[in-house]
Enzyme design. Structure first.
Site, PDB file in Angstrom:
ATOM      1  CD  GLN A   1      27.307  10.861  39.758  1.00 55.94           C
ATOM      2  OE1 GLN A   1      26.869  11.522  40.666  1.00 55.94           O
ATOM      3  NE2 GLN A   1      28.096   9.826  39.984  1.00 55.94           N
TER       4      GLN A   1
ATOM      5  CB  SER B   1      37.824  24.860  23.935  1.00 58.38           C
ATOM      6  OG  SER B   1      37.093  25.270  25.076  1.00 58.38           O
TER       7      SER B   1
ATOM      8  CE  LYS C   1      31.170  16.674  37.944  1.00 55.44           C
ATOM      9  NZ  LYS C   1      30.889  16.192  36.576  1.00 55.44           N
TER      10      LYS C   1
ATOM     11  CG  ASP D   1      31.824  11.378  32.112  1.00 58.10           C
ATOM     12  OD1 ASP D   1      32.386  10.906  33.113  1.00 58.10           O
ATOM     13  OD2 ASP D   1      30.884  10.816  31.532  1.00 58.10           O
TER      14      ASP D   1
ATOM     15  CB  VAL E   1      35.339   5.094  37.530  1.00 61.01           C
ATOM     16  CG1 VAL E   1      35.054   3.869  38.390  1.00 61.01           C
ATOM     17  CG2 VAL E   1      35.688   6.291  38.422  1.00 61.01           C
TER      18      VAL E   1
ATOM     19  N   GLY F   1      34.364   9.546  38.458  1.00 60.74           N
ATOM     20  CA  GLY F   1      35.817   9.700  38.428  1.00 60.74           C
ATOM     21  C   GLY F   1      36.212  11.105  38.027  1.00 60.74           C
ATOM     22  CG  HIS F   2      35.644  14.397  39.996  1.00 64.01           C
ATOM     23  ND1 HIS F   2      35.163  15.200  41.001  1.00 64.01           N
ATOM     24  CD2 HIS F   2      34.555  13.998  39.294  1.00 64.01           C
ATOM     25  CE1 HIS F   2      33.855  15.278  40.903  1.00 64.01           C
ATOM     26  NE2 HIS F   2      33.467  14.546  39.886  1.00 64.01           N
TER      27      HIS F   2
END
Length: 430
Positions: free
Chosen positions: A225, A333, A16, A13, A301, A40-41
């Site tokens: 992941q 950030s 990516k 998470d 997801v 889930g991206h």
């Protein structure tokens, strides 16, 4: 030409998807090398949010970019079809830009049933999986009983599927579990989705990737992941079922180690984790809740609430070492903008009282995440500035620059990219 890698350095998470989307225009091919639809991206641009589960995050890049689902991925045809049809409805000509490895393994409907039954059997010691059949599919792969994408092209595919399904049903019966009444309908939906899958370019992608590199074309390998969920180097057994580290790109795409170039490691300015397992810097107080709410820390997801904590440099150094990371990318950030003080874990105090900066064999083995190590923190002043407005490094406040310098000194790798918001435009390349 060498292939570059982009992967997560924490418990997943990390963001990516956004960074692949930002970097993709510089590459000819984006290739996913492991994981399944449990990853889930999330990509945000032009006011819209897109969540990709199995399809590489380069599909929105403009230009002639090919996307590859590698042999290390496990693919659920039903979820793939839903994801693909949504992309095509959004205007992506997916059939023209996607190649799928014939050696990728298929997630069957019975894999999901086995996943749920296995979690129930573990009781309080459950792993906390997404229930999407990932683990049982990888189990079949390594025990040499799996079905692969290429099998769907064989004349005897129906027989192969039936044999695998019946073996699963026998295992379920032995566990005291039975399929739901609508299993026949679910099975037919799966078979229809397999037919849809066949309309794509099912390819020997290991040859395609290597020929692409031979032709001096660029490849970006995308992981799912995070390093601390790697089946070998993560917080076992509370891990995923594949190798999420850089070496996984070699086995998951068929690339020799000598063909790996830059390794971009992504981490958040803090830490999160989903599911069970140890988490040394987890915050159970209002600070943890504040980070969760500001960072919208809920699974892309599953929607599951993510556990939140301060940045853990012991784990981050370990991940950098295992992956050979050459560049760091810091995400989210801006989530820490409002804090007066920022804590960073720089060492662990072990149960015997010794202090270590090396990630140990175990940091805890409690299903609820109780750790056996005590994090040792250093405190840094917060920057109390809205970072989301910054578009250049010169606009960043000094306290935030000091935070970055502190991380670079402790980890030994430069922070090359800083994300200050979810949109692709909210990214600073240093």
């Amino acid at each position: 030409m060498k292939a570059d890698l982009l992967l997560g350095l924490q418990w997943g998470d990390e963001g990516k998807g956004k960074i692949v989307d930002v970097l993709a225009p510089k590459y000819d091919v984006v290739a996913r090398f492991q994981g399944g639809p449990n990853a889930g991206h999330t990509l945000e641009f032009d006011g819209h949010k897109h969540v990709l589960r199995s399809i590489p995050s380069g599909v929105f890049a403009k230009g002639a970019i090919t996307n590859v689902i590698g042999n290390g991925v496990v693919l659920d045809p039903v979820l793939f079809r839903g994801e693909a049809e949504q992309l095509e409805a959004d205007g992506v000509d997916l059939h023209s830009i996607l190649k799928i490895s014939k050696k990728a393994h298929l997630i069957m409907p019975t894999h999901r049933l086995l996943d749920a039954a296995g979690e129930r059997a573990m009781g309080s010691g459950k792993i906390g999986t997404t229930g999407k059949g990932i683990g049982p599919t990888y189990t079949d792969k390594v025990s040499r009983h799996g079905l692969r994408v290429g099998d769907t092209l064989r004349e005897d595919f129906a027989e192969r599927y039936a044999a695998a399904r019946d073996a699963h049903l026998a295992r379920l019966a032995a566990m005291g579990a039975t399929p739901a009444d609508n299993f026949a309908a679910l099975e037919q939906e799966w078979l229809d989705a397999v037919a849809y899958l066949r309309t794509f370019a099912l390819t020997d992608t290991e040859h395609y990737i290597n020929k692409t590199l031979d032709a001096d074309h660029s490849v970006l390998c995308e992981g799912a992941q995070g390093t601390m969920l790697d089946v070998d180097f993560g917080s076992y057994p509370f891990v995923t079922s594949s190798n999420t580290v850089a070496a996984g790109a070699c086995t998951g795409l068929g690339i020799a180690p000598g063909r790996i170039g830059n390794v971009y490691g992504i981490f958040k300015a803090y830490c999160t984790r989903v599911g069970s397992g140890p988490f040394p810097t987890e915050l159970f107080d209002e600070t943890g809740a504040t980070i969760r709410n500001i960072g919208h820390e809920y699974g892309a997801v599953t929607g599951r609430e993510r556990r939140c904590g301060w940045l853990d440099l012991v784990a981050l150094r370990y991940a950098v070492m295992i992956n050979g990371a050459t560049h760091l990318i810091m995400m989210k950030s801006d989530v820490l903008d409002g804090f007066d003080t920022i804590k960073v874990c720089t060492a662990y105090r072990m149960p015997d009282g010794t202090v270590t900066t090396d990630f140990p064999y175990s940091v805890g083995d409690n299903a609820e995440g109780a750790g056996i190590v005590e994090p040792i923190y250093e405190e840094l002043p917060g920057w109390k500035t809205d970072l989301s407005k910054a578009r250049t490094e010169a606009e960043l406040p000094q306290a935030f620059r000091d935070y970055i310098a502190f991380i670079e000194e402790k980890v030994g790798v430069p922070v090359a990219v800083i994300s200050v918001g979810p949109d692709r435009e909210e990214t600073i390349i240093r």
